[in-house]
Design an enzyme around this catalytic site. Structure first.
Site, PDB file in Angstrom:
ATOM      1  N   CYS A 173       0.762  -1.092   0.094  1.00 62.59           N
ATOM      2  CA  CYS A 173       0.053  -0.150   0.020  1.00 62.59           C
ATOM      3  C   CYS A 173       0.778   1.078  -0.022  1.00 62.59           C
ATOM      4  O   CYS A 173       1.438   1.564   1.059  1.00 62.59           O
ATOM      5  CB  CYS A 173      -0.946  -0.225   1.154  1.00 62.59           C
ATOM      6  SG  CYS A 173      -1.997   1.308   1.289  1.00 62.59           S
ATOM      7  N   CYS A 176      -0.537   4.259   1.964  1.00 58.05           N
ATOM      8  CA  CYS A 176      -0.274   4.230   3.440  1.00 58.05           C
ATOM      9  C   CYS A 176       1.206   4.261   3.906  1.00 58.05           C
ATOM     10  O   CYS A 176       1.555   4.930   4.827  1.00 58.05           O
ATOM     11  CB  CYS A 176      -0.894   3.008   4.125  1.00 58.05           C
ATOM     12  SG  CYS A 176      -2.017   2.067   2.784  1.00 58.05           S
ATOM     13  N   ASP A 177       1.863   3.580   3.325  1.00 58.24           N
ATOM     14  CA  ASP A 177       3.391   3.296   3.792  1.00 58.24           C
ATOM     15  C   ASP A 177       4.260   4.230   2.981  1.00 58.24           C
ATOM     16  O   ASP A 177       5.377   4.249   3.300  1.00 58.24           O
ATOM     17  CB  ASP A 177       3.920   2.067   3.646  1.00 58.24           C
ATOM     18  CG  ASP A 177       2.822   1.041   4.587  1.00 58.24           C
ATOM     19  OD1 ASP A 177       2.194   1.415   5.355  1.00 58.24           O
ATOM     20  OD2 ASP A 177       2.887  -0.189   4.255  1.00 58.24           O
TER      21      ASP A 177
HETATM   22  C1  LIG Z   1      -1.482  -2.334   4.179  1.00 57.16           C
HETATM   23  C2  LIG Z   1      -2.857  -1.540   3.736  1.00 57.16           C
HETATM   24  C3  LIG Z   1      -2.853  -0.326   4.091  1.00 57.16           C
HETATM   25  C4  LIG Z   1      -4.034   0.540   4.041  1.00 57.16           C
HETATM   26  N1  LIG Z   1      -3.928   1.776   4.381  1.00 57.16           N
HETATM   27  C5  LIG Z   1      -5.309   2.337   4.522  1.00 57.16           C
HETATM   28  C6  LIG Z   1      -5.311   3.775   4.831  1.00 57.16           C
HETATM   29  O1  LIG Z   1      -4.325   4.423   5.285  1.00 57.16           O
HETATM   30  N2  LIG Z   1      -6.513   4.595   4.588  1.00 57.16           N
HETATM   31  C7  LIG Z   1      -7.474   3.844   4.117  1.00 57.16           C
HETATM   32  O2  LIG Z   1      -8.544   4.598   3.971  1.00 57.16           O
HETATM   33  N3  LIG Z   1      -7.477   2.622   3.560  1.00 57.16           N
HETATM   34  C8  LIG Z   1      -6.354   1.961   3.600  1.00 57.16           C
HETATM   35  N4  LIG Z   1      -6.337   0.453   3.189  1.00 57.16           N
HETATM   36  C9  LIG Z   1      -7.538   0.141   2.793  1.00 57.16           C
HETATM   37  C10 LIG Z   1      -8.502  -0.512   3.687  1.00 57.16           C
HETATM   38  O3  LIG Z   1      -7.925  -1.169   4.823  1.00 57.16           O
HETATM   39  C11 LIG Z   1      -9.535  -1.202   3.235  1.00 57.16           C
HETATM   40  O4  LIG Z   1     -10.176  -0.213   2.068  1.00 57.16           O
HETATM   41  C12 LIG Z   1     -10.529  -1.659   4.043  1.00 57.16           C
HETATM   42  O5  LIG Z   1     -10.111  -2.273   5.333  1.00 57.16           O
HETATM   43  C13 LIG Z   1     -11.830  -2.516   3.631  1.00 57.16           C
HETATM   44  O6  LIG Z   1     -12.915  -2.635   4.590  1.00 57.16           O
HETATM   45  P1  LIG Z   1     -13.548  -4.008   4.447  1.00 57.16           P
HETATM   46  O7  LIG Z   1     -14.426  -4.147   5.594  1.00 57.16           O
HETATM   47  O8  LIG Z   1     -14.365  -3.949   2.879  1.00 57.16           O
HETATM   48  O9  LIG Z   1     -12.663  -5.262   3.752  1.00 57.16           O
HETATM   49  P2  LIG Z   1     -11.387  -5.859   5.122  1.00 57.16           P
HETATM   50  O10 LIG Z   1     -10.700  -4.867   5.781  1.00 57.16           O
HETATM   51  O11 LIG Z   1     -10.607  -6.703   3.921  1.00 57.16           O
HETATM   52  O12 LIG Z   1     -12.323  -6.798   5.988  1.00 57.16           O
HETATM   53  C14 LIG Z   1     -12.705  -7.933   5.460  1.00 57.16           C
HETATM   54  C15 LIG Z   1     -12.902  -9.049   6.566  1.00 57.16           C
HETATM   55  O13 LIG Z   1     -13.724 -10.041   6.178  1.00 57.16           O
HETATM   56  C16 LIG Z   1     -13.071 -11.212   6.701  1.00 57.16           C
HETATM   57  N5  LIG Z   1     -13.246 -12.460   5.968  1.00 57.16           N
HETATM   58  C17 LIG Z   1     -12.615 -12.502   4.771  1.00 57.16           C
HETATM   59  N6  LIG Z   1     -13.121 -13.717   4.313  1.00 57.16           N
HETATM   60  C18 LIG Z   1     -14.049 -14.095   5.089  1.00 57.16           C
HETATM   61  C19 LIG Z   1     -14.991 -15.391   5.286  1.00 57.16           C
HETATM   62  N7  LIG Z   1     -14.801 -16.391   4.313  1.00 57.16           N
HETATM   63  N8  LIG Z   1     -15.511 -15.577   6.400  1.00 57.16           N
HETATM   64  C20 LIG Z   1     -15.840 -14.631   7.168  1.00 57.16           C
HETATM   65  N9  LIG Z   1     -14.815 -13.508   7.203  1.00 57.16           N
HETATM   66  C21 LIG Z   1     -14.243 -13.314   6.192  1.00 57.16           C
HETATM   67  C22 LIG Z   1     -11.458 -10.807   7.211  1.00 57.16           C
HETATM   68  O14 LIG Z   1     -10.951 -11.643   7.894  1.00 57.16           O
HETATM   69  C23 LIG Z   1     -11.734  -9.489   7.446  1.00 57.16           C
HETATM   70  O15 LIG Z   1     -12.023  -9.301   8.886  1.00 57.16           O
HETATM   71  C24 LIG Z   1      -5.128  -0.199   3.380  1.00 57.16           C
HETATM   72  C25 LIG Z   1      -5.317  -1.439   3.088  1.00 57.16           C
HETATM   73  C26 LIG Z   1      -3.748  -2.171   3.352  1.00 57.16           C
HETATM   74  C27 LIG Z   1      -3.841  -3.657   2.795  1.00 57.16           C
END
Ligand SMILES: Cc1cc2nc3c(=O)[nH]c(=O)nc-3n(C[C@H](O)[C@H](O)[C@H](O)COP(=O)(O)OP(=O)(O)OC[C@H]3O[C@@H](n4cnc5c(N)ncnc54)[C@H](O)[C@@H]3O)c2cc1C
Length: 347
Positions: A173, A176-177
């Protein structure tokens, strides 16, 4: 006490009942957690799959509507747990990913919701007015409505050094980093739009950027490529493959292989930004929900999927711009959509 203007512009004096800080603190600390561990089976009005920003926000909204809800996830926090610093989530100038994830968790835990943490959904079966989810640990839960909020995972390069140096030079990312590598020599792996966007972000941070692309041509939009070239501090290694990421305590280089000449070279870099795509966690939804060609779940602006009563939110969907605030907002929308759905269907 404070002077305020009323609607007619006349100054009134109002008294706020401000509690001493210690009193507020002790109330917060002693407030019981209402969330409880789910039993191994059960029937729910709503099930949320995923514990990231979308899932936890959806959980807060559903629980506040007193909807009998179960959230199933391996973790509470999702990708936020993998983020070092977050500087773009409203309310926090800067917060570590772990702390922000904990804020989401604490917010959720104060409501009455069933949690199945440490497990994951492996299958969904539909029936009339709902369906059943099956988990990896063998539990089965029935639902009247469902939110899929399973997010994405980064596509891995699969080379030596990638896992070993994750968080110590290897990152997925740039948004972020990137600031951690200000002015340094870095490599961006990939040639698509996200790779070139990352390269441009890093160039604007004063980095010297080496782009390593497997294919002979860069696939990113011309405008991004032109912008990056205008910086002058970028070198493209097309038709090259990464063989290894090397270093000691942290990354100090990459070994690249020219696919045409067969030559191998070491590039000195302190950061490796792997931008070869995200994979939506939507496998269990295949054949049930409409997915696009990127395997994202297709939703409308109410987070509705093609199946009535099944909603999806956050990074796993076709909604653009994968960010925490967007995922959280979509989670809230999905939960409110479920509330409407259950009311209208009188389920
Ligand atoms: C390294 C990194 C840095 C980032 N930095 C930023 C930042 O600074 N600012 C920003 O706005 N965004 C940032 N992002 C992006 C941000 O983290 C994501 O957009 C956000 O977390 C998405 O949220 P979500 O709930 O849709 O999915 P996720 O955060 O991916 O959560 C998905 C969840 O579903 C669970 N899951 C997956 N498969 C299953 C299954 N089969 N059954 C049950 N549970 C399951 C996972 O374990 C997790 O808990 C970053 C991403 C990364 C990878």
């Amino acid at each position: 006490m404070k002077d305020v203007k009323n609607m007619a512009g006349v100054t009134d004096t109002v008294e706020f009942d401000i509690k001493p800080e210690e009193e507020i603190k002790s109330e917060t600390e002693t407030k019981p957690k209402a969330a409880i561990d789910a039993p191994d089976s059960g029937s729910y009005d709503a099930i949320i799959i995923g514990g990231g920003p979308a899932g936890t926000t959806g959980g807060v909204y559903l629980a506040r509507k007193m909807i009998n809800t179960l959230l199933i996830s391996p973790d509470l926090g999702g990708q936020v747990l993998r983020t070092s610093e977050v500087e773009n989530y409203p309310g926090f100038k800067t917060i570590s990913g772990w702390e922000l994830a904990n804020e989401f968790k604490e917010n959720l835990m104060q409501y009455r919701i069933h949690l199945r943490i440490g497990d994951r959904v492996v299958a969904v079966e539909l029936s009339e007015n709902g369906g059943i989810v099956q988990t990896e640990m063998g539990s089965e839960y029935s639902f009247k409505s469902l939110v899929v909020a399973t997010g994405t995972r980064s596509r891995l390069l699969g080379v030596p050094g990638e896992k070993e140096f994750y968080g110590r030079g290897v990152t997925y990312c740039a948004t972020c980093d990137g600031p951690l590598y200000k002015g340094e020599k870095v490599a961006v792996i990939g040639g698509g739009n996200s790779a070139l966007t990352a390269a441009n972000d890093l160039l604007s941070l004063g980095c010297t950027v080496q782009v390593i692309n497997f294919l002979p041509e860069v696939q990113a939009d011309a405008v991004l490529v032109e912008k990056s070239k205008s910086h002058g501090n970028i070198t493209f290694h097309t038709n090259h493959q990464i063989e290894e990421i090397v270093g000691d305590m942290s990354v100090n280089g990459i070994i690249i292989h020219d696919r045409e000449s067969g030559e191998t070279a070491k590039l000195d870099v302190s950061g490796v930004f792997i931008e070869i795509g995200l994979i939506p966690n939507s496998t269990f939804a295949e054949g049930i929900l409409e997915l696009n060609d990127r395997k994202e779940i297709v939703v409308d602006c109410f987070c509705r999927t093609n199946i009535p009563g099944i909603f999806a939110a956050g990074d796993v969907t076709n909604v653009p711009n994968k960010q925490i605030i967007i995922a959280a907002g979509e989670g809230a929308k999905a939960a409110l959509g479920i509330n409407d759905y259950l009311l209208k269907k009188k389920l």
